[in-house]
Design an enzyme around this catalytic site. Sequence first.
Site, PDB file in Angstrom:
ATOM      1  N   LYS A 124       0.841  -1.208   0.000  1.00 56.66           N
ATOM      2  CA  LYS A 124       0.000   0.000   0.000  1.00 56.66           C
ATOM      3  C   LYS A 124       0.869   1.249   0.000  1.00 56.66           C
ATOM      4  O   LYS A 124       2.040   1.220   0.411  1.00 56.66           O
ATOM      5  CB  LYS A 124      -0.931   0.033   1.222  1.00 56.66           C
ATOM      6  CG  LYS A 124      -0.238   0.000   2.598  1.00 56.66           C
ATOM      7  CD  LYS A 124       0.226   1.324   3.162  1.00 56.66           C
ATOM      8  CE  LYS A 124       0.947   1.167   4.499  1.00 56.66           C
ATOM      9  NZ  LYS A 124       1.758   2.300   4.902  1.00 56.66           N
ATOM     10  N   GLY A 128       9.568  -0.865   4.999  1.00 59.28           N
ATOM     11  CA  GLY A 128       9.656   0.191   3.995  1.00 59.28           C
ATOM     12  C   GLY A 128       8.501   1.169   3.996  1.00 59.28           C
ATOM     13  O   GLY A 128       8.436   2.051   3.145  1.00 59.28           O
ATOM     14  N   ASP A 171      -2.720  -1.806  10.072  1.00 58.50           N
ATOM     15  CA  ASP A 171      -2.735  -1.765   8.602  1.00 58.50           C
ATOM     16  C   ASP A 171      -3.232  -3.073   7.991  1.00 58.50           C
ATOM     17  O   ASP A 171      -3.410  -3.157   6.771  1.00 58.50           O
ATOM     18  CB  ASP A 171      -1.305  -1.533   8.063  1.00 58.50           C
ATOM     19  CG  ASP A 171      -0.859  -0.087   8.224  1.00 58.50           C
ATOM     20  OD1 ASP A 171      -1.673   0.753   8.646  1.00 58.50           O
ATOM     21  OD2 ASP A 171       0.318   0.190   7.914  1.00 58.50           O
TER      22      ASP A 171
HETATM   23  P1  ATP Z   1       3.910  -0.357   7.827  1.00 63.33           P
HETATM   24  O1  ATP Z   1       3.934   0.266   6.472  1.00 63.33           O
HETATM   25  O2  ATP Z   1       2.677  -1.197   8.073  1.00 63.33           O
HETATM   26  O3  ATP Z   1       4.222   0.567   8.948  1.00 63.33           O
HETATM   27  P2  ATP Z   1       6.438  -1.475   7.115  1.00 63.33           P
HETATM   28  O4  ATP Z   1       6.167  -1.818   5.686  1.00 63.33           O
HETATM   29  O5  ATP Z   1       7.189  -0.217   7.381  1.00 63.33           O
HETATM   30  O6  ATP Z   1       5.064  -1.461   7.879  1.00 63.33           O
HETATM   31  P3  ATP Z   1       7.125  -4.189   7.604  1.00 63.33           P
HETATM   32  O7  ATP Z   1       7.797  -4.643   6.338  1.00 63.33           O
HETATM   33  O8  ATP Z   1       5.744  -4.633   7.830  1.00 63.33           O
HETATM   34  O9  ATP Z   1       7.231  -2.626   7.776  1.00 63.33           O
HETATM   35  O10 ATP Z   1       8.083  -4.678   8.777  1.00 63.33           O
HETATM   36  C1  ATP Z   1       8.236  -4.033  10.002  1.00 63.33           C
HETATM   37  C2  ATP Z   1       8.989  -4.976  10.952  1.00 63.33           C
HETATM   38  O11 ATP Z   1       8.116  -6.045  11.273  1.00 63.33           O
HETATM   39  C3  ATP Z   1      10.226  -5.608  10.341  1.00 63.33           C
HETATM   40  O12 ATP Z   1      11.366  -4.888  10.660  1.00 63.33           O
HETATM   41  C4  ATP Z   1      10.244  -7.000  10.934  1.00 63.33           C
HETATM   42  O13 ATP Z   1      11.101  -7.061  12.040  1.00 63.33           O
HETATM   43  C5  ATP Z   1       8.841  -7.256  11.434  1.00 63.33           C
HETATM   44  N1  ATP Z   1       8.088  -8.303  10.690  1.00 63.33           N
HETATM   45  C6  ATP Z   1       7.279  -9.201  11.251  1.00 63.33           C
HETATM   46  N2  ATP Z   1       6.727  -9.995  10.310  1.00 63.33           N
HETATM   47  C7  ATP Z   1       7.171  -9.579   9.133  1.00 63.33           C
HETATM   48  C8  ATP Z   1       6.958 -10.024   7.800  1.00 63.33           C
HETATM   49  N3  ATP Z   1       6.166 -11.054   7.503  1.00 63.33           N
HETATM   50  N4  ATP Z   1       7.574  -9.350   6.825  1.00 63.33           N
HETATM   51  C9  ATP Z   1       8.360  -8.289   7.113  1.00 63.33           C
HETATM   52  N5  ATP Z   1       8.631  -7.867   8.350  1.00 63.33           N
HETATM   53  C10 ATP Z   1       8.040  -8.489   9.365  1.00 63.33           C
END
Ligand code: ATP
Length: 317
Positions: A12, A100, A139
């Site tokens: 997203k 990310g 989310d």
């Molecule tokens: P958001 O946009 O929802 O804030 P994000 O995209 O910034 O999330 P994610 O890739 O969801 O971040 O990962 C955040 C943290 O969650 C990672 O650093 C990791 O330690 C943990 N994590 C737990 N499960 C997962 C997964 N299936 N994939 C990626 N990271 C995960």
Amino acid sequence: MTRPVTARVPAKVNVQLAVGGLRPDGFHDLANVFLAVGLHDEVTAAPADTLRLTVEGADAGQVPLDRTNLAARAALALAERHGIAPGVHLHIVKDIPVAGGMAGGSADAAGALLACDALWGTKATRAELLEICAELGSDIPFSLVGGAALGRGRGELLTPLETGGTFHWVFAVAEGGLSTPAVYRECDRLREASGAGASSADVPDPEPSPALLEALRAGDATALAAAVSNDLQPAALSLRPALADTLRAGADAGALASLVSGSGPTCAFLAKDAEGARAVADELAASGTCRAVRITSGPVPGARLVDAAPGARLVDG
Ligand code: ATP
């Protein structure tokens, strides 16, 4: 059902992320306008005696393989509700940048839920799946629903939004991730430091922008570009000042809008059309201000079951 089941789940971008003050429970009220875009993770659930997790993809090394993984937590939550043993091998093919700001972990949770429900025959209702998603993270309901939606509360109370067309995006993937809680903490710190205060008494209630919702409804990229906003962007830039160079490179390359995606550090660039997106992507790639550049579009559907990819590891072992 005993055959492996695969779910495909989109990333997203938040075209609006309005962040209210810090609530006493530690969360922030949000007006969060999500758009699902065509970068996908795939989660395959295969029969196994116990819960097991494997991940492949460029960022696989950054993904936890224990029960803190959101996909594992989703499988455990579904099994617990239905009083069954969580026997499953979850295999994630990861294309969404890790940490990310594109809800990659949330995508994996929604995918695991859908795939385990089909594998185990638990036949959870849509409402139950959404409830489990909301319990696991703010989310995650959107990863299930996809398309475009307004999230209120912590972002988990969703209203689907109409969109009148496809929007073309370029994403600049950064080196390394940013922790979402750390970015919210930095947002609060910056608000305190400005003297305005950071609590829900100090910050106006977050509201969706009528101009932004109208731009989505009309499928008007120029109007959408004028209305996008992200209250977490100053915090992400404060923690990662180099992102300013990435945003500038995209703007110089002709993007209609340049913004940090969610909590970052991925940067999102809205283009006029597919050709415009290719031009922005080429210049961004040449700018040396990011690790990788991805071109995609949205809205796309939320989590759904698909035929397993050929060559996917489908059995335990
Ligand atoms: P958001 O946009 O929802 O804030 P994000 O995209 O910034 O999330 P994610 O890739 O969801 O971040 O990962 C955040 C943290 O969650 C990672 O650093 C990791 O330690 C943990 N994590 C737990 N499960 C997962 C997964 N299936 N994939 C990626 N990271 C995960």
